[in-house]
Design an enzyme around this catalytic site. Structure first.
Site, PDB file in Angstrom:
ATOM      1  N   THR A  25       0.817  -1.180   0.035  1.00 34.22           N
ATOM      2  CA  THR A  25      -0.043  -0.006  -0.087  1.00 34.22           C
ATOM      3  C   THR A  25       0.929   1.272   0.043  1.00 34.22           C
ATOM      4  O   THR A  25       1.955   1.269   0.596  1.00 34.22           O
ATOM      5  CB  THR A  25      -0.899   0.118   1.364  1.00 34.22           C
ATOM      6  OG1 THR A  25      -1.591   1.273   1.318  1.00 34.22           O
ATOM      7  CG2 THR A  25      -0.024  -0.281   2.533  1.00 34.22           C
ATOM      8  N   ASP A  26       0.310   2.364  -0.554  1.00 33.76           N
ATOM      9  CA  ASP A  26       1.048   3.860  -0.550  1.00 33.76           C
ATOM     10  C   ASP A  26       1.200   4.167   0.923  1.00 33.76           C
ATOM     11  O   ASP A  26       2.173   4.994   1.251  1.00 33.76           O
ATOM     12  CB  ASP A  26       0.150   4.559  -1.394  1.00 33.76           C
ATOM     13  CG  ASP A  26      -1.278   4.772  -1.042  1.00 33.76           C
ATOM     14  OD1 ASP A  26      -1.493   4.236   0.051  1.00 33.76           O
ATOM     15  OD2 ASP A  26      -1.870   5.562  -1.476  1.00 33.76           O
ATOM     16  N   GLU A  27       0.338   3.464   1.899  1.00 34.39           N
ATOM     17  CA  GLU A  27       0.715   4.130   3.265  1.00 34.39           C
ATOM     18  C   GLU A  27       1.691   3.799   3.798  1.00 34.39           C
ATOM     19  O   GLU A  27       1.992   4.369   4.845  1.00 34.39           O
ATOM     20  CB  GLU A  27      -0.634   3.539   4.052  1.00 34.39           C
ATOM     21  CG  GLU A  27      -2.031   3.842   3.506  1.00 34.39           C
ATOM     22  CD  GLU A  27      -3.159   3.580   4.370  1.00 34.39           C
ATOM     23  OE1 GLU A  27      -2.978   3.833   5.732  1.00 34.39           O
ATOM     24  OE2 GLU A  27      -4.143   3.164   3.968  1.00 34.39           O
TER      25      GLU A  27
ATOM     26  N   TYR B 144      -1.633  -0.395  11.207  1.00 33.32           N
ATOM     27  CA  TYR B 144      -1.693  -1.014   9.669  1.00 33.32           C
ATOM     28  C   TYR B 144      -0.752  -0.911   8.901  1.00 33.32           C
ATOM     29  O   TYR B 144      -0.018  -1.673   8.398  1.00 33.32           O
ATOM     30  CB  TYR B 144      -3.157  -0.515   9.242  1.00 33.32           C
ATOM     31  CG  TYR B 144      -2.993  -0.706   7.681  1.00 33.32           C
ATOM     32  CD1 TYR B 144      -3.237  -2.119   7.178  1.00 33.32           C
ATOM     33  CD2 TYR B 144      -3.406   0.261   6.657  1.00 33.32           C
ATOM     34  CE1 TYR B 144      -3.173  -2.434   5.992  1.00 33.32           C
ATOM     35  CE2 TYR B 144      -3.157  -0.008   5.307  1.00 33.32           C
ATOM     36  CZ  TYR B 144      -3.128  -1.466   4.823  1.00 33.32           C
ATOM     37  OH  TYR B 144      -3.278  -1.402   3.538  1.00 33.32           O
TER      38      TYR B 144
ATOM     39  N   LYS C 206       2.391  -3.675   7.483  1.00 32.88           N
ATOM     40  CA  LYS C 206       2.316  -3.772   5.848  1.00 32.88           C
ATOM     41  C   LYS C 206       3.702  -3.362   5.543  1.00 32.88           C
ATOM     42  O   LYS C 206       4.578  -3.955   4.717  1.00 32.88           O
ATOM     43  CB  LYS C 206       1.491  -2.741   4.920  1.00 32.88           C
ATOM     44  CG  LYS C 206       0.058  -3.336   4.961  1.00 32.88           C
ATOM     45  CD  LYS C 206      -0.249  -4.728   4.592  1.00 32.88           C
ATOM     46  CE  LYS C 206      -0.088  -4.714   3.123  1.00 32.88           C
ATOM     47  NZ  LYS C 206      -0.273  -6.069   2.528  1.00 32.88           N
TER      48      LYS C 206
END
Length: 342
Positions: A129-131, A157, A161
């Protein structure tokens, strides 16, 4: 070119994984696809109903953290490719209960890669994810996340990741595991879990209920249609370079408030439904991906802009109210218990 190959798709009863299963099963009828999913709150077997009886598709109800079951599955099926979508992915839930995110997103990834090492695969692909990059300032629209942007997480979260991504890279370097990683921006499209912004707003607007917007609604996301995400992953798995990270984004930046107003306009609902609520803890300001690498190296190009994608997404939600209502009522859990063995 891949011919007559067997794929393991983990987390395939979720939103993005489910769309990927649909795309792959229908696009490559000569390949075999096994989907494994724990069917927790975000997994929905009804999402797979259109392909559940296809001859090149098989569903397995299991958790990727169950090491014995995963190894047994690898031994029986002899996979060529593994694509890992399985993850706890709801940021608000990670703030409430971080532990389950660490277990599934990190230890589950380790279990899969250990199985890949033991039984051999052509490629392991990690869906990220870009997060993991943190966020960008709102006053610098010229800045974008590239594959070289340092990891800087904001929530349990995204930390889980990012940890999984680092573990994948370590397995590639230490053990020579053939692998790739993709990091995508916010997805939208069919079969989107109703907790998420776009389906939540559609559902509440149809019921003329207040629409909860965090803070002032100024947070910016780069919206990617899930179909475009699926085609990108397909390309990476088939043509990507081992050990590489690929960013996937569509240059479709919108503030949360703009997204909500667009949906209200499409539905003919008043903006007076908008209600501002207390902001999420550690809420990232802006995500913006630079997809130059996947475009130049692999020739990927998104099919949808936000303008061309949001209308069909709203239409899908209007035409699939039963699917949505089953989730909200919990009926989908009963459906899965009764039907997953078919």
């Amino acid at each position: 070119m891949i011919n007559m190959s067997k794929f393991l798709i983990t987390g395939g009863a979720g939103f993005i994984g489910g769309n990927f299963c649909h795309y792959m099963v229908n696009t490559y009828p000569n390949d075999q696809f096994v989907c494994i999913d724990a069917l927790t709150y975000a997994g929905n077997l009804e999402t797979l109903e259109p392909i559940i009886n296809k001859p090149n598709f098989k569903f397995v109800h299991e958790n990727i953290c169950n090491r014995d079951a995963v190894f047994k599955l690898f031994e029986e099926e002899k996979f060529d490719y593994v694509i890992n979508f399985a993850a706890e992915s709801h940021v608000d839930r990670s703030i409430e209960n971080p532990g389950i995110f660490l277990q599934t997103n990190i230890m589950g990834t380790e279990t899969l890669m250990d199985a890949c090492r033991k039984y051999g695969i052509k490629r392991y692909h990690q869906v990220s994810t870009d997060e993991v990059y943190g966020d960008l300032p709102l006053d610098r629209p010229d800045l974008f996340f590239t594959e070289n942007t340092p990891i800087h997480t904001s929530s349990p979260y995204s930390a889980s990741k990012a940890s999984a991504d680092l573990l994948v890279q370590a397995y590639h370097r230490t053990f020579g595991l053939p692998c790739t990683i993709s990091r995508c921006s916010n997805n939208y499209g069919p079969y989107h879990f109703p907790e998420k912004l776009i389906p939540l707003i559609i559902k509440k607007a149809l019921a003329n209920e207040p629409l909860p917007i965090y803070g002032t609604g100024a947070n910016v996301r780069d919206w990617l249609h899930v179909y475009d995400h699926c085609t990108a992953i397909d390309l990476i798995v088939r043509k990507g370079r081992d050990g590489e990270v690929y960013n996937i984004g569509g240059h479709n930046e919108r503030t949360n408030l703009e997204v909500v107003k667009t949906i209200l306009k499409e539905l003919g609902k008043p903006e007076s439904l908008i209600t501002y609520v207390k902001d999420r803890a550690g809420h990232d300001l802006r995500y913006a991906m630079d997809p130059t690498k996947i475009m130049t190296e692999l020739g990927w190009k998104p099919k949808y802009t936000f303008e061309t994608g949001i209308g069909p997404t709203i239409k899908w939600n209007l035409e699939h109210q039963n699917w949505i209502n089953h989730i909200i009522s919990g009926e989908y859990m009963r459906f899965m218990k009764e039907n997953y063995n078919r």
